[in-house]
Write a protein that holds these residues in place. Structure first.
Motif, short mmCIF file in Angstrom:
data_model
loop_
_atom_site.label_atom_id
_atom_site.label_comp_id
_atom_site.label_asym_id
_atom_site.label_seq_id
_atom_site.Cartn_x
_atom_site.Cartn_y
_atom_site.Cartn_z
N GLY A 161 0.82 -1.34 -0.07
CA GLY A 161 -0.07 0.00 0.02
C GLY A 161 0.78 1.25 0.00
O GLY A 161 0.48 2.39 -0.69
N SER A 162 2.06 1.13 0.48
CA SER A 162 2.70 2.36 0.82
C SER A 162 3.53 2.85 -0.61
O SER A 162 4.04 3.82 -0.96
CB SER A 162 3.80 2.31 1.75
OG SER A 162 4.70 1.05 1.45
N SER A 163 3.41 1.79 -1.46
CA SER A 163 4.16 2.11 -2.66
C SER A 163 3.41 1.93 -3.94
O SER A 163 3.94 1.99 -5.03
CB SER A 163 5.49 0.92 -2.98
OG SER A 163 6.25 1.57 -1.91
N LEU A 164 1.99 1.69 -3.73
CA LEU A 164 1.19 1.43 -4.71
C LEU A 164 1.04 2.71 -5.80
O LEU A 164 0.88 2.47 -6.88
CB LEU A 164 -0.47 0.94 -4.29
CG LEU A 164 -1.40 0.27 -4.92
CD1 LEU A 164 -0.87 -0.78 -5.87
CD2 LEU A 164 -2.61 0.32 -4.44
N ARG A 165 1.06 4.05 -5.27
CA ARG A 165 1.20 5.02 -6.10
C ARG A 165 2.18 5.17 -6.94
O ARG A 165 2.17 5.48 -8.16
CB ARG A 165 1.06 6.47 -5.25
CG ARG A 165 -0.58 6.49 -4.70
CD ARG A 165 -0.57 7.65 -3.85
NE ARG A 165 -0.49 8.85 -4.84
CZ ARG A 165 -1.59 9.23 -5.46
NH1 ARG A 165 -2.81 8.92 -5.29
NH2 ARG A 165 -1.41 10.47 -6.23
#
Length: 444
Positions: A389-393
């Motif tokens: 989730g922390s790197s999904l963007r």
């Protein structure tokens, strides 16, 4: 005779025209199911997506090309577009290059068939399963993640790890922080004295096989001492005193610093003792930060900086076997006489590969490259599963953004439809090139 022949030919042509003309409905009956499915599953969704992209999120307000403008002004979608460019350029190229290398090399090894089977085997795994596998492979904990376990092992081979990461002096000891993670004695040491260096917060694994600490004996003209874990299991120990059963800290570097310069150094022995020469007199003892540096924990493969290359690596692992099989099939059709003639004429293996093998395989390489380019434009599941989730963007791609815009928490079907139409526009040129290539091959 000529008249009879002409009459017979005319009747045959009339029969052919009659069959084509009077039985057109037969062809229509056979084509109708396929046409209905094509219209329902392809034509209608495309048309509805184009129509829906012209309306707002509610579907009631006409916005024209507003969704397309919003698509290119949104930071997340621009990131997805940049990542798609990286995917289209890197993933098909690397997969095709590896497939070509594997296909050529497997012709020369004894166990070529077994090697092809191993390389092609990932194709039997679904994207979902591959994503779960590589989520574990890229885990940053070296105890779980294979990638970091290998990376840490290589790193520690060339860089000596700290002997006691995280350790620190016992409170109220004669050691104080001196910057950068090092600790220095408050007072200067005298020749013939013995200086004790009690430490705490040592990890159990770092002293698991350590022997008992021993008190160093003073030596004339030298500075001696002991570094040990000032902790007694079960309690009852005395601070600053080497109690029975307390562990020695072997391999600890001790430096004598005078005027900001290191004048002598020593490494603690198996019993924790150290001996410094006479130059250490009137100096302060320092335990450098290298003794306590945190253990190297590998690379954050799924962090914002490396998440896209890491996911591309998992894709290449899956699809290099596909490229290899297609290229190997094309390689089997290459005339061996040309290769042997080139070798007889003095061409080296690299020249044969570059000037004969690759040009003859060009049609197959184009097929593989175009197929993989179309495939990566639709990549979704690997990114969705592997990226945390922390790197999904940072790992976002257009297909994933399409899903999030259409079905995510902030639903905007108008924007999602615009992204879908844009993806179709990106795929069309690749499809056009592929169709032209197929037509040219049919004319040959």
């Amino acid at each position: 005779m000529s008249g009879a022949g002409t009459g017979a030919g005319g009747r045959a042509g009339a029969r052919r025209r009659s069959v084509a003309g009077s039985r057109w409905w037969v062809a229509a009956v056979f084509l109708l199911p396929a046409l209905v499915l094509l219209g329902a599953l392809v034509v209608y969704p495309i048309g509805f997506s184009v129509y829906r992209s012209l309306f707002d999120a509610s579907g009631n307000g006409f916005v024209g090309l507003g969704n397309y403008g919003a698509m290119f002004s949104d930071e997340g979608i621009r990131t997805a577009l940049k990542n798609n460019v990286v995917w289209v350029v890197v993933a098909p190229t690397v997969s095709t290059a590896l497939g070509l290398i594997f296909a050529v090399l497997t012709e020369r090894v004894r166990w070529g068939t077994a090697f092809k089977l191993v390389v092609f085997m990932p194709m039997a795994i679904s994207m979902l399963a591959a994503g779960i596998i590589f989520r574990l492979v890229y885990d940053q904990d070296p105890q779980r993640g294979v990638a970091d376990a290998v990376w840490v092992a290589v790193h520690d081979t060339f860089a000596e790890p700290a002997p006691f990461p995280g350790a620190k002096p016992r409170p109220n000891a004669d050691l104080r922080p001196s910057g950068g993670g090092s600790f220095t004695t408050r007072s200067v040491v005298r020749a013939g004295s013995s200086v004790r260096l009690p430490l705490v917060a040592v990890q159990p694994r770092d002293v698991q096989r350590a022997g008992p600490a021993a008190a160093a004996r003073p030596r004339p003209g030298k500075v001696t001492g002991t570094a040990w874990l000032d902790f007694t299991r079960g309690g009852g120990g005395r601070p600053g005193v080497i109690d029975p059963g307390e562990k020695a800290l072997a391999g600890l570097t001790v430096e004598a610093v005078k005027g900001g310069r290191v004048v002598a150094s020593a490494v603690t022995a198996a019993d924790g003792t150290y001996v410094l020469p006479a130059e250490a007199a009137e100096a302060r003892l320092r335990l450098p930060a290298a003794n306590f540096a945190a253990a190297y924990n590998g690379v954050d493969w799924l962090g914002p900086a490396l998440v896209t290359p890491a996911i591309i690596g998992s894709y290449v692992w899956m699809w290099a076997g596909f490229a290899m099989v297609l290229i190997a099939a094309g390689l089997a059709g290459v005339p061996r006489e040309l290769l042997e003639a080139a070798r007889v004429d003095g061409a080296g293996e690299w020249q044969v590969f570059r000037r004969i093998t690759v040009p003859l395989l060009a049609p197959v390489l184009v097929v593989v490259l175009v197929t993989l380019m179309i495939n990566v434009l639709k990549i979704f599941d690997l990114v969705y599963i592997i990226a945390p989730g922390s790197s999904l963007r940072s790992a976002n791609v257009l297909a994933l953004q399409l899903f999030q815009s259409s079905f995510g928490t902030d639903v905007d079907e108008g924007l999602g439809s615009a992204i879908a139409v844009f993806l179709l526009v990106l795929v069309l040129p690749v499809m056009y090139v592929n169709l032209r290539r197929i037509r040219k091959e049919r004319r040959r």
